[in-house]
Write a protein that holds these residues in place. Structure first.
Motif, PDB file in Angstrom:
ATOM      1  N   GLU A 146      67.018 -26.453  20.049  1.00 31.00           N
ATOM      2  CA  GLU A 146      68.054 -25.903  20.919  1.00 31.00           C
ATOM      3  C   GLU A 146      69.393 -25.766  20.208  1.00 31.00           C
ATOM      4  N   ARG A 147      69.591 -26.479  19.112  1.00 27.93           N
ATOM      5  CA  ARG A 147      70.866 -26.408  18.414  1.00 27.93           C
ATOM      6  C   ARG A 147      70.734 -25.893  16.979  1.00 27.93           C
ATOM      7  N   THR A 148      69.520 -25.542  16.587  1.00 27.38           N
ATOM      8  CA  THR A 148      69.280 -25.087  15.218  1.00 27.38           C
ATOM      9  C   THR A 148      69.076 -23.577  15.202  1.00 27.38           C
ATOM     10  N   THR A 149      69.931 -22.886  14.471  1.00 28.56           N
ATOM     11  CA  THR A 149      69.792 -21.444  14.287  1.00 28.56           C
ATOM     12  C   THR A 149      69.434 -21.173  12.840  1.00 28.56           C
ATOM     13  N   LEU A 150      68.362 -20.427  12.622  1.00 33.25           N
ATOM     14  CA  LEU A 150      67.937 -20.051  11.282  1.00 33.25           C
ATOM     15  C   LEU A 150      68.641 -18.748  10.918  1.00 33.25           C
ATOM     16  N   VAL A 151      69.371 -18.770   9.808  1.00 28.37           N
ATOM     17  CA  VAL A 151      70.231 -17.635   9.460  1.00 28.37           C
ATOM     18  C   VAL A 151      69.611 -16.856   8.307  1.00 28.37           C
ATOM     19  N   VAL A 260      67.486 -17.354  15.812  1.00 26.77           N
ATOM     20  CA  VAL A 260      67.824 -16.736  14.540  1.00 26.77           C
ATOM     21  C   VAL A 260      69.142 -15.996  14.650  1.00 26.77           C
ATOM     22  N   ALA A 261      69.786 -15.823  13.499  1.00 23.73           N
ATOM     23  CA  ALA A 261      70.977 -14.966  13.374  1.00 23.73           C
ATOM     24  C   ALA A 261      70.766 -14.089  12.156  1.00 23.73           C
ATOM     25  N   PHE A 262      71.330 -12.900  12.204  1.00 22.20           N
ATOM     26  CA  PHE A 262      71.135 -11.918  11.152  1.00 22.20           C
ATOM     27  C   PHE A 262      72.416 -11.689  10.384  1.00 22.20           C
ATOM     28  N   ALA A 263      72.279 -11.489   9.069  1.00 21.01           N
ATOM     29  CA  ALA A 263      73.439 -11.180   8.239  1.00 21.01           C
ATOM     30  C   ALA A 263      74.072  -9.889   8.716  1.00 21.01           C
TER      31      ALA A 263
END
Length: 264
Positions: A146-151, A260-263
């Motif tokens: 819930e608090r980890t975003t893979l970038v 996830v987050a994207f560049a």
């Protein structure tokens, strides 16, 4: 942990699970060695955050997974600077794994800290070997999700796909195989051109659709007459939470997603 997932932990004991058939529609990632794809249950993933493996997920199996540039490795990494047997990931359970330096003299990093001795890794940890970075994704979701975003560290090319979730089969002779889920619509059925192809007499050509919009996931049946259950409850469409148990026809799956987050 999701209460429904906790109730189904017995079906997620993949330490000795096997399935007797490998569905050839489940193509390996470019870096997955098809000759060493054993008929074992998926026990986690490495997700490429950059380079030649950007957006690809590499399946990990129970026990030792050798990672490196050699064609004999379980996971073949083709990016520059990768040693022939750069590292080993020893999957201990659906929630934990051990990262072990391989036989190469090349450096190995976890979250940009040198890894020179066997080290526990958790969901979201970033492993770097040579120029390639992977995020470790544990099979079972936990509170850290819930608090980890893979970038992702690079922009995706036009039309490029990245894995952002999975369906993991929980029953039958193919227990433990996984199906990739992508941003947008993921159509499920027995029709060969869909994102998730299930060859089963209980599955319609177009049975259901799982959609990811931003970080929100939903599932809807194509027809209200199609049997769809979420955590044992009949549904005509609902939001999905990490670890939910889905039943399509007679088959059960665990829904696994990542943030996830994207560049830019």
């Amino acid at each position: 942990m999701n209460t429904h997932l906790s109730q189904n932990r017995s079906v997620l004991n993949f330490a000795h699970a096997t399935y007797s058939m490998v569905d050839e529609s489940l193509a390996c990632s470019r870096g997955q060695n098809p000759s060493l794809r054993f008929p074992l249950a998926t026990s986690g993933w490495l997700l490429g955050l950059n380079g030649v493996h950007l957006g690809e997920d590499m399946r990990l199996y129970p026990g030792s997974n050798i990672i490196g540039a050699s064609a004999r490795c379980n996971v073949v990494v083709t990016s520059p600077g990768t040693g022939r047997q750069h590292a080993i990931i020893d999957v201990l359970s659906g929630e934990s794994a051990l990262l072990i330096p391989g036989s190469t003299q090349r450096e190995l990093f976890v979250n940009e800290t040198p890894c020179r001795t066997p080290s526990p890794i958790c969901h979201g940890d970033v492993i770097r070997m040579g120029e390639q970075c992977f995020a470790y994704v544990a099979l079972l979701p936990g509170s850290a999700d819930e608090r980890t975003t893979l970038v992702f560290q690079e922009r995706f090319p036009a039309g490029g796909l990245c894995t952002v979730g999975w369906l993991v089969e929980l029953s039958g002779d193919r227990e433990g195989r996984d199906f990739r889920l992508y941003p947008g619509e993921n159509r499920i059925g027995c029709q060969a051109d869909l994102e998730v192809v299930l060859f089963d007499p209980d599955i319609r050509p177009r049975h259901a659709v799982i959609t990811r919009h931003a970080e929100n996931w939903t599932i809807v049946p194509v027809s209200v007459t199609e049997p769809l259950f979420v955590n044992g409850v009949p549904s005509t469409g609902t939001g999905l939470q990490n670890g939910d148990i889905l039943r399509l026809g007679r088959r059960e799956f665990m829904f696994r997603s990542i943030r996830v987050a994207f560049a830019k």
